[in-house]
Design a protein around this motif. Structure first.
Motif, PDB file in Angstrom:
ATOM      1  N   SER A 261     -12.695 -42.925  74.584  1.00 56.41           N
ATOM      2  CA  SER A 261     -14.160 -43.017  74.755  1.00 56.41           C
ATOM      3  C   SER A 261     -14.888 -42.356  73.600  1.00 56.41           C
ATOM      4  O   SER A 261     -15.896 -42.865  73.080  1.00 56.41           O
ATOM      5  CB  SER A 261     -14.561 -42.365  76.086  1.00 56.41           C
ATOM      6  N   ASN A 262     -14.381 -41.228  73.152  1.00 50.33           N
ATOM      7  CA  ASN A 262     -15.010 -40.541  72.018  1.00 50.33           C
ATOM      8  C   ASN A 262     -14.921 -41.373  70.748  1.00 50.33           C
ATOM      9  O   ASN A 262     -15.860 -41.419  69.942  1.00 50.33           O
ATOM     10  CB  ASN A 262     -14.339 -39.193  71.795  1.00 50.33           C
ATOM     11  N   ALA A 263     -13.812 -42.061  70.572  1.00 49.66           N
ATOM     12  CA  ALA A 263     -13.655 -42.909  69.380  1.00 49.66           C
ATOM     13  C   ALA A 263     -14.634 -44.078  69.407  1.00 49.66           C
ATOM     14  O   ALA A 263     -15.250 -44.412  68.382  1.00 49.66           O
ATOM     15  CB  ALA A 263     -12.212 -43.409  69.306  1.00 49.66           C
ATOM     16  N   HIS A 264     -14.797 -44.710  70.579  1.00 46.05           N
ATOM     17  CA  HIS A 264     -15.748 -45.821  70.702  1.00 46.05           C
ATOM     18  C   HIS A 264     -17.192 -45.333  70.488  1.00 46.05           C
ATOM     19  O   HIS A 264     -18.002 -46.021  69.845  1.00 46.05           O
ATOM     20  CB  HIS A 264     -15.601 -46.486  72.059  1.00 46.05           C
ATOM     21  N   ALA A 265     -17.516 -44.169  71.038  1.00 44.65           N
ATOM     22  CA  ALA A 265     -18.864 -43.611  70.859  1.00 44.65           C
ATOM     23  C   ALA A 265     -19.141 -43.312  69.387  1.00 44.65           C
ATOM     24  O   ALA A 265     -20.248 -43.579  68.862  1.00 44.65           O
ATOM     25  CB  ALA A 265     -19.024 -42.361  71.700  1.00 44.65           C
ATOM     26  N   ALA A 266     -18.152 -42.774  68.702  1.00 52.32           N
ATOM     27  CA  ALA A 266     -18.324 -42.470  67.280  1.00 52.32           C
ATOM     28  C   ALA A 266     -18.518 -43.745  66.472  1.00 52.32           C
ATOM     29  O   ALA A 266     -19.306 -43.782  65.516  1.00 52.32           O
ATOM     30  CB  ALA A 266     -17.118 -41.684  66.770  1.00 52.32           C
ATOM     31  N   GLN A 267     -17.829 -44.814  66.879  1.00 54.00           N
ATOM     32  CA  GLN A 267     -17.995 -46.085  66.190  1.00 54.00           C
ATOM     33  C   GLN A 267     -19.397 -46.662  66.416  1.00 54.00           C
ATOM     34  O   GLN A 267     -19.998 -47.240  65.504  1.00 54.00           O
ATOM     35  CB  GLN A 267     -16.939 -47.077  66.684  1.00 54.00           C
ATOM     36  N   ALA A 268     -19.917 -46.465  67.604  1.00 52.78           N
ATOM     37  CA  ALA A 268     -21.284 -46.921  67.891  1.00 52.78           C
ATOM     38  C   ALA A 268     -22.311 -46.140  67.069  1.00 52.78           C
ATOM     39  O   ALA A 268     -23.313 -46.686  66.597  1.00 52.78           O
ATOM     40  CB  ALA A 268     -21.575 -46.774  69.378  1.00 52.78           C
ATOM     41  N   GLN A 269     -22.040 -44.866  66.888  1.00 59.12           N
ATOM     42  CA  GLN A 269     -22.939 -44.064  66.052  1.00 59.12           C
ATOM     43  C   GLN A 269     -22.925 -44.547  64.601  1.00 59.12           C
ATOM     44  O   GLN A 269     -23.936 -44.505  63.911  1.00 59.12           O
ATOM     45  CB  GLN A 269     -22.535 -42.590  66.134  1.00 59.12           C
ATOM     46  N   VAL A 270     -21.764 -45.011  64.153  1.00 58.56           N
ATOM     47  CA  VAL A 270     -21.687 -45.566  62.802  1.00 58.56           C
ATOM     48  C   VAL A 270     -22.563 -46.813  62.704  1.00 58.56           C
ATOM     49  O   VAL A 270     -23.301 -46.995  61.724  1.00 58.56           O
ATOM     50  CB  VAL A 270     -20.219 -45.908  62.447  1.00 58.56           C
ATOM     51  N   ALA A 271     -22.511 -47.677  63.722  1.00 56.63           N
ATOM     52  CA  ALA A 271     -23.329 -48.893  63.714  1.00 56.63           C
ATOM     53  C   ALA A 271     -24.824 -48.550  63.726  1.00 56.63           C
ATOM     54  O   ALA A 271     -25.641 -49.176  63.031  1.00 56.63           O
ATOM     55  CB  ALA A 271     -22.966 -49.763  64.922  1.00 56.63           C
ATOM     56  N   ALA A 272     -25.185 -47.522  64.523  1.00 60.21           N
ATOM     57  CA  ALA A 272     -26.589 -47.112  64.579  1.00 60.21           C
ATOM     58  C   ALA A 272     -27.053 -46.554  63.235  1.00 60.21           C
ATOM     59  O   ALA A 272     -28.163 -46.846  62.760  1.00 60.21           O
ATOM     60  CB  ALA A 272     -26.779 -46.078  65.686  1.00 60.21           C
TER      61      ALA A 272
END
Length: 337
Positions: A152-163
């Motif tokens: 979950s932390n990895a997916h959240a970090a990836q979303a932050q990259v997109a943002a």
């Protein structure tokens, strides 16, 4: 006594005949029309186009004024504050538009780029942690719950990259054209409000619409002024005209623009050159001030004979005699300024 009576009768008849021909025209000259009337002028009731207490009245009765001259003013404090407020709104809208048109600053783009790199680094670290925990689960060195949390932390970090990437693109693209158009509209609205405030301030001053003479001071300092309450009466003393009445039988011989001369009892040796400026299109009964028993039922037409009055010798209501040469062509109308 019997000899005196016929003489008196003859004199009375002669006086009546003289009065009749004095109103119509002298019989001695068929081409010279003589009319009698009074000097008339235009007047204006000057009002403020605002409601406030009168601050100053700068002119006195009988004073000559020129076009555009300041005659009176109202208290202006409230209107000045409204102008200052509107000016501040205009400046705020202008700066907002300048900001949008300038786009993003290089420093802002650099900051967004750095934040994107930081987000990528966090995403890589979170992904590595997830991968390590998955390998440890088989060795029973990590629980399945820890693996799910790392995932979950990895997916959240990836979303932050997109943002962060999207934020950088927005800064690089600059403001939307719709936002700039809206800012321009806001600026125009603020400028219109400023013009209204400035006009309201200008309305607190009363200026002469033309050259003339102050006839009456109606309001005084401290009085409440409004657009419905006259403050001053202004008389336009140049040009003036003689208001006379033309018998119906002579209506076809007098035309607008014909040359005329005006004589007054105050200056009997002086003839004022004039011109026929107006002939009423409708008939009326002989007015009371020139009526005689013989003329009660006669219809006449009002005529206005204009003349320049630079020395203001012709005053309102002054009796005047008008002579019109029916054989003369139309007169050159002078500029009475």
């Amino acid at each position: 006594m019997k000899k005196v009576l016929p003489i008196v009768l003859v004199l009375l008849v002669g006086a009546a005949v003289f009065a009749w021909f004095r109103f119509q025209a002298p019989a001695s000259d068929n081409h010279l029309l003589t009319l009698f009337g009074n000097i008339d002028i235009r007047e204006a009731q000057l009002t403020f186009n605002a409601s406030e207490h009168v601050n100053r009245i700068l002119v006195e009765e009988g004073e000559h004024v020129t076009k555009g001259q300041l005659l009176a003013s109202l208290h202006q404090e409230l209107f000045q504050s409204q102008v200052a407020q509107a000016q501040a709104q205009v400046e705020a809208r202008r700066q907002q538009l300048i900001k949008l048109q300038a786009g993003s600053r290089p420093e802002e783009i650099d900051k967004a780029s750095a934040e994107l790199e930081a987000a990528r680094a966090r995403a890589e670290a979170a992904h590595d942690t997830w991968q390590r925990l998955q390998a440890l689960v088989a060795k029973k060195l990590a629980s399945q719950e820890e693996v799910e949390t790392a995932k979950s932390n990895a997916h959240a970090a990836q979303a932050q990259v997109a943002a962060a990437r999207a934020a950088l693109r927005l800064l690089q693209a600059g403001p939307r054209k719709e936002d700039i158009a809206a800012a321009k509209a806001d600026l125009k609205a603020a400028e219109a409000a400023l013009r209204v405030a400035q006009q309201n301030l200008a309305n607190t001053e009363l200026r002469a619409p033309a050259d003339g003479i102050i006839r009456t001071r109606i309001l005084e300092p401290g009085d409440m002024a409004s657009p419905l309450k006259p403050a001053l009466t202004l008389a336009f003393a140049n040009p003036v005209w003689v208001r006379a009445y033309l018998p119906e039988g002579l209506l076809g011989r007098v035309k607008p623009g014909m040359a005329a001369s005006i004589i007054t009892d105050s200056y009997p040796e002086k003839k004022y050159p004039g011109w026929v400026g107006y002939i009423s299109p409708t008939a009326e009964f002989t007015p009371k001030n020139v009526e005689t028993p013989e003329l009660r039922t006669r219809l006449v037409y009002q005529v206005r004979v204009f003349t320049c009055n630079p020395r203001e010798e012709l005053r309102l209501g002054m009796p005047a005699t008008v002579e019109i040469d029916l054989q003369k062509p139309t007169a050159a109308i002078p500029d009475c300024k």
